[in-house]
Scaffold this motif. Structure first.
Motif, short mmCIF file in Angstrom:
data_model
loop_
_atom_site.label_atom_id
_atom_site.label_comp_id
_atom_site.label_asym_id
_atom_site.label_seq_id
_atom_site.Cartn_x
_atom_site.Cartn_y
_atom_site.Cartn_z
N HIS A 1 0.82 -1.22 0.00
CA HIS A 1 0.00 0.00 0.00
C HIS A 1 0.85 1.27 0.00
O HIS A 1 0.39 2.32 -0.44
CB HIS A 1 -0.93 0.01 1.22
N SER A 2 2.07 1.15 0.51
CA SER A 2 2.89 2.36 0.69
C SER A 2 3.87 2.58 -0.44
O SER A 2 4.38 3.69 -0.59
CB SER A 2 3.65 2.28 2.02
N ILE A 3 4.20 1.53 -1.22
CA ILE A 3 5.18 1.74 -2.28
C ILE A 3 4.57 2.56 -3.40
O ILE A 3 3.36 2.61 -3.57
CB ILE A 3 5.71 0.39 -2.83
N ASN B 1 -2.87 -3.05 -5.55
CA ASN B 1 -2.58 -2.09 -4.48
C ASN B 1 -3.15 -0.73 -4.87
O ASN B 1 -3.60 -0.53 -6.01
CB ASN B 1 -1.08 -2.03 -4.19
N PRO B 2 -3.22 0.22 -3.93
CA PRO B 2 -3.87 1.52 -4.24
C PRO B 2 -3.30 2.23 -5.46
O PRO B 2 -4.04 2.87 -6.20
CB PRO B 2 -3.64 2.32 -2.95
N VAL B 3 -1.98 2.13 -5.66
CA VAL B 3 -1.38 2.80 -6.82
C VAL B 3 -1.91 2.17 -8.11
O VAL B 3 -2.26 2.87 -9.07
CB VAL B 3 0.16 2.71 -6.76
N ALA B 4 -2.00 0.84 -8.12
CA ALA B 4 -2.54 0.16 -9.31
C ALA B 4 -4.00 0.52 -9.51
O ALA B 4 -4.45 0.73 -10.66
CB ALA B 4 -2.37 -1.35 -9.16
N GLU B 5 -4.77 0.62 -8.42
CA GLU B 5 -6.18 1.01 -8.55
C GLU B 5 -6.30 2.38 -9.20
O GLU B 5 -7.12 2.59 -10.10
CB GLU B 5 -6.84 1.03 -7.17
N ALA B 6 -5.47 3.32 -8.74
CA ALA B 6 -5.54 4.69 -9.27
C ALA B 6 -5.13 4.73 -10.74
O ALA B 6 -5.75 5.43 -11.55
CB ALA B 6 -4.65 5.61 -8.44
N TRP C 1 -9.65 1.04 -11.71
CA TRP C 1 -10.45 -0.08 -11.22
C TRP C 1 -10.25 -0.22 -9.72
O TRP C 1 -9.13 -0.40 -9.27
CB TRP C 1 -10.01 -1.39 -11.88
N PRO C 2 -11.33 -0.17 -8.90
CA PRO C 2 -11.19 -0.54 -7.49
C PRO C 2 -10.99 -2.05 -7.37
O PRO C 2 -11.45 -2.83 -8.22
CB PRO C 2 -12.49 -0.08 -6.86
N LEU C 3 -10.31 -2.48 -6.31
CA LEU C 3 -10.00 -3.89 -6.15
C LEU C 3 -11.25 -4.76 -6.11
O LEU C 3 -11.29 -5.84 -6.70
CB LEU C 3 -9.18 -4.10 -4.87
N LYS C 4 -12.30 -4.29 -5.44
CA LYS C 4 -13.50 -5.12 -5.29
C LYS C 4 -14.16 -5.39 -6.65
O LYS C 4 -14.81 -6.42 -6.84
CB LYS C 4 -14.48 -4.45 -4.34
N GLU C 5 -13.99 -4.49 -7.60
CA GLU C 5 -14.54 -4.72 -8.94
C GLU C 5 -13.60 -5.53 -9.80
O GLU C 5 -14.03 -6.34 -10.63
CB GLU C 5 -14.84 -3.38 -9.62
N ALA C 6 -12.29 -5.32 -9.61
CA ALA C 6 -11.32 -5.99 -10.48
C ALA C 6 -11.09 -7.44 -10.07
O ALA C 6 -10.74 -8.27 -10.93
CB ALA C 6 -10.00 -5.23 -10.45
N ARG C 7 -11.26 -7.76 -8.80
CA ARG C 7 -10.97 -9.11 -8.33
C ARG C 7 -11.84 -10.13 -9.09
O ARG C 7 -13.06 -10.02 -9.15
CB ARG C 7 -11.20 -9.24 -6.83
N LEU D 1 1.40 -20.73 -8.81
CA LEU D 1 0.32 -20.23 -7.96
C LEU D 1 -0.32 -18.97 -8.52
O LEU D 1 -1.43 -18.60 -8.14
CB LEU D 1 0.86 -19.95 -6.55
N GLY D 2 0.40 -18.28 -9.38
CA GLY D 2 -0.12 -17.04 -9.93
C GLY D 2 1.02 -16.19 -10.47
O GLY D 2 2.14 -16.66 -10.68
N THR D 3 0.74 -14.92 -10.71
CA THR D 3 1.75 -14.00 -11.21
C THR D 3 1.66 -12.67 -10.46
O THR D 3 0.61 -12.35 -9.87
CB THR D 3 1.56 -13.71 -12.72
N VAL D 4 2.75 -11.93 -10.48
CA VAL D 4 2.75 -10.58 -9.93
C VAL D 4 3.34 -9.64 -10.98
O VAL D 4 4.38 -9.93 -11.58
CB VAL D 4 3.56 -10.50 -8.61
N THR D 5 2.63 -8.59 -11.25
CA THR D 5 3.05 -7.57 -12.21
C THR D 5 3.30 -6.27 -11.48
O THR D 5 2.45 -5.82 -10.70
CB THR D 5 1.98 -7.35 -13.30
N VAL D 6 4.45 -5.68 -11.71
CA VAL D 6 4.80 -4.39 -11.10
C VAL D 6 4.89 -3.36 -12.21
O VAL D 6 5.62 -3.55 -13.19
CB VAL D 6 6.14 -4.48 -10.34
N ILE D 7 4.12 -2.30 -12.09
CA ILE D 7 4.13 -1.22 -13.08
C ILE D 7 4.60 0.07 -12.41
O ILE D 7 4.13 0.42 -11.33
CB ILE D 7 2.74 -1.03 -13.73
#
Length: 855
Positions: free
Chosen positions: A297-299, A316-321, A325-331, A397-403
């Motif tokens: 949340h802080s990065i 995370n919040p930065v990705a949402e902004a 897309w808010p997380l609850k809709e994107a999940r 198990l999944g993937t992680v994307t950092v933008i």
């Protein structure tokens, strides 16, 4: 000492209480707690203090035994075995176990009970059994069994609580004990323990079950507290229901007493440690999850995770902004439904994260030049990386994307790139970009046999604009010049500002010199139109030099050099015009440059010398003063006249160090002439206008006079008429400062310039020197004689000394003397010569008539 007393008191009280839990036959305590407690107490102290504590424990053991009614002879038999058990248990625990593992892992607890309880109890019991056998012929087997069982059960009951206090401290587990469910579970367990009949073995299972309940509800601290209390209650039941055991053999009594106790107490302890491990692991995972969430949340970068099928699991919040897309809709949505990333270079949309991981097999490389398209229609310049998340088994198990949002960075980089290739003031291409385009033009011209031209432009007298109107106005003028150049020339031409008031233009497709000249004329005409700055109309001119490809050069360096040389030729020819490069002019420029470079080397090497020519009194024919004339001794090339190098020195600024060197040499020569025939002579040294413009020139003269201990009236500076007219106010201040030092000031070549009587009256001039051009023809030319006569009359009226230069005949000297000219100088009397030769001439003349050669 306090620790020893505390250890002894605690051991005494616990031992005394334990002795009130007798074995059914009344011979020994059913459960022996003090030794396990003493082991824990020893572990709180450094090993070097153990001997004293063991001594205190021995005294406490004796005190408790006697207080409980035992005889001295019997009580002392227990002490060695107890001490060995305590010492061995503490040593084994400290050496071979990790106490923190013992309260969080079942195997750790088993290891601690084995090394801190069972092994020491077995050895201590064997030692006591041997002592009792030796002293009282007691049965070794039954004695060992009773002592071992009593001490081992006490260790199992007490040691977990002691280890918990040692590893976590009392506050760490008291907080857990305050929880209502823990207190309730302990109360139920204690009730069941107190009701379990001693003569029926099976009810002990209820105690075990209740302890297991504590382990589940209250965790390990609750079990650690309940264990010793349960064992005490069971011990009380066993001690006070001894009638049921009296008829049984001693070996059977031991089995029926200690085996159920071990089976009652040990499983809950192991269960509690296992559950504690799970709980601690769960808490650690929870803490790590919370830390990870706080971190994410802080990065400042956006983080997106997916499941193996490519569905969004976290933003995370930065990705949402950034995504909109808010997380609850994107999940649960597909990655490519939420995240749309394209390549900035070709607009190609990138595949989803799982596909990219499958293509890359492992972490994909960091990708730049990407555009993130937001749900809100915004676009972000990003840099991203995609990594798979694998289980230890290797399962995906999944993937992680950092933008990372690099929009501002790219904008800044673009701006920096433009600043690196464009002039900040005019926004024209700068030298770097121009050199690149010129190189490309040369390469293109070589391949396609095409011609072009390089035009070098310099604004005439631009320094005067800065000096008079200020640099801010000068900058505004440069902007207007850049605008006019852009408007006048073609779009295919490259206009660049190199710096200051210098511009260079790449004229594309110029086939001949006439076409280049026509464009140069248009540029000069455009720049000559008036400019309005600060409500002031200003007009400027420019000088241009042109070099043609391939005639005047085939590489950027040569073309630039030749265009520059042509521009300087235009300036020398009067400015406000242009010149095409010519080889002959270039040869002259190269020769001038070589001369300048040779001068730069010659000054520090002392190749410039002074020759001296005397000034003679017209009546007495004695020396009035001498003029110092610079010569350049170039060795094999001989002596070089000053008219060949002084103009170059003034244009290049080398006249400053050269003039400084010559003034210093003149002062040094005056010092060397002391005590000779030339002592007290005055030296006149030529001073350039460039030197006089230096702010510190007067201060430099003052320092030289002090350094060489020279009076100011022994030096005179010769200047030209044009010097008086250059920046007259500033020059007036400089000359006044020089006169204040006592130096004389003479005007050389007087009559050839444009000075007026007002200048002679205004400036602190002490001498005028009649130019040799008037003296040369005065014997035949009446007008020259009249001019000289007028100069003499004017000088007398202004109280100025006059020196006639270029006197070569006796007739000239006679006429000048008759006119009243006081001083003469020329080849008739002496040619310029070095200091030693001049001194020899003076000495010989002094010896000839017995009088001093100097007036």
């Amino acid at each position: 000492m306090i620790a020893l007393v505390i250890t002894g008191v605690i051991y005494t009280l616990v031992a005394y209480g334990t002795m009130n839990l007798p074995y059914p036959d009344g011979s020994i305590a059913t459960i022996w707690y003090p030794n396990a407690l003493a082991i824990c107490l020893l572990l709180t102290r450094p090993a070097r203090e153990w001997p004293l504590h063991l001594a205190a424990l021995a005294l406490a053991n004796l005190t408790a035994g006697l207080a409980a009614g035992g005889s001295f002879s019997r009580v002392v038999l227990y002490i060695p075995g107890n001490l060995i058990e305590i010492l061995l248990g503490a040593a084994l625990l400290r050496r071979f176990t990790d106490l923190r593992e013992s309260v969080s892992r079942a195997e750790g607890m088993l290891s601690s009970l084995l090394l801190g309880c069972l092994v020491p109890s077995a050895i201590g019991a064997m030692l006591s059994a041997l002592i009792f056998y030796s002293a009282q012929k007691a049965d070794i087997g039954s004695t060992w069994t009773s002592l071992f069982g009593s001490s081992a059960i006490g260790g199992v009951a007490v040691l977990p609580l002691g280890l918990l206090c040692l590893t976590r401290g009392i506050p760490a587990f008291t907080s857990l004990l305050r929880q209502p469910q823990s207190l309730l579970a302990i109360a139920v367990t204690l009730a069941i323990s107190s009701w379990a009949p001693a003569y029926i073995p099976y009810p002990f299972v209820f105690v075990t079950a209740s302890l297991a309940l504590i382990a589940i509800i209250g965790r390990f601290p609750a079990v650690a507290v309940a264990l010793p209390i349960c064992s005490i209650l069971v011990g009380i039941q066993l001690g006070y229901n001894s009638s049921a055991w009296s008829s049984m053999p001693r070996e059977l009594q031991d089995v029926l007493i200690y085996m159920p106790l071990v089976l009652t107490l040990l499983p809950p302890v192991l269960l509690a440690t296992s559950l504690e491990r799970l709980m601690l692991t769960a808490e650690a995972l929870s803490d790590e999850k919370e830390t990870a969430e706080v971190t994410l949340h802080s990065i400042g970068d956006g983080v997106i995770t997916t499941d193996p099928q490519g569905h969004i699991t976290y933003l995370n919040p930065v990705a949402e902004a950034m995504l909109g897309w808010p997380l609850k809709e994107a999940r649960g949505c597909r990655f490519d439904q939420v995240v749309r990333i394209s390549d900035q270079r070709n607009g190609r949309v990138l595949p989803d994260a799982v596909t990219r991981c499958r293509i890359a097999r492992e972490s994909s490389e960091v990708m730049d030049n990407l555009i993130l398209h937001s749900r809100d229609g915004l676009e972000y310049g990003i840099r991203d990386s995609v990594s798979p998340i694998h289980a230890p088994s290797g399962t995906l198990l999944g993937t992680v994307t950092v933008i990372k949002d690099v929009t501002e960075t790219r904008q800044l980089a673009s701006k920096m790139l433009r600043l690196a290739h464009h002039d900040d003031l005019t926004d024209l291409p700068n030298r770097v970009l121009y050199q690149d385009r010129l190189l490309q033009a040369c390469q293109h011209g070589e391949r396609h046999k095409q011609r072009f031209a390089v035009m070098f432009l310099d604004i005439d007298h631009f320094k005067k604009v800065n000096d008079s109107l200020g640099h801010a106005t000068g900058d505004e003028l440069l902007k207007l010049v850049a605008q006019r150049l852009t408007a006048t020339l073609r779009e295919s031409d490259t206009i660049s500002r190199l710096g200051g008031d210098e511009f260079v233009i790449l004229l594309d497709g110029i086939g001949c010199a006439e076409a280049a000249g026509e464009l140069a004329g248009k540029v000069i005409e455009a720049l000559a139109k008036p400019y309005t700055l600060l409500d002031t109309e200003l007009m400027i001119t420019a000088s241009l030099g042109i070099a043609l490809y391939p005639d005047d050069g085939r590489d950027p360096s040569t073309l630039m050099k030749h265009a520059d040389a042509a521009m300087y030729r235009a300036k020398r020819d009067g400015r406000n015009g242009f010149h095409l490069f010519s080889r002959s002019a270039d040869d002259a420029a190269i020769a001038r440059l070589k001369l300048e470079n040779d001068m730069r080397r010659a000054i520090p090497e002392g190749e410039f010398i002074l020759h001296y020519q005397p000034v003679i009194d017209a009546v007495t024919r004695k020396v009035c003063s001498v003029e110092a004339l610079v010569r350049w001794d170039r060795g094999e090339q001989g002596i070089i006249r000053p008219d060949l190098f002084i103009p170059v020195a003034e244009e290049s600024g080398l006249i400053i160090p050269l003039g400084q060197q010559l003034l210093e040499e003149a002062c040094a020569q005056l010092q060397r002439w002391r005590g000779t025939a030339l002592e007290g002579v005055r030296i006149a040294v030529n001073a350039s206008t460039v030197q006089l413009r230096e702010k510190a020139f007067a201060e430099t003269l003052s320092e030289l006079l002090k350094r060489y201990d020279i009076c100011g009236d022994q030096l005179e500076l010769e200047i030209t008429e044009s010097t008086l007219m250059t920046d007259s106010e500033r020059m007036l201040d400089t000359l006044k400062g020089i006169r204040a030092l006592g130096l004389g000031i003479s005007v050389d070549d007087f009559g050839t310039g444009y000075s007026s009587l007002s200048y002679l009256k205004r400036f602190p001039v002490s001498t005028v020197k009649v130019d040799r051009s008037f003296v040369r023809d005065m014997e035949e030319d009446h007008s020259d004689r009249e001019l000289i006569r007028a100069i003499l009359a004017m000088s007398r009226s202004l109280d100025l000394k006059v020196i006639a230069e270029g006197v070569e005949t006796e007739g000239q000297a006679t006429i000048l003397t008759e006119m009243g000219c006081p001083c003469l100088q020329g080849y008739l009397f002496a040619k310029p010569t070095d200091a030693d030769t001049l001194l020899e001439q003076a000495a010989s003349m002094y010896a000839g008539d017995g009088s001093n050669w100097i007036i």
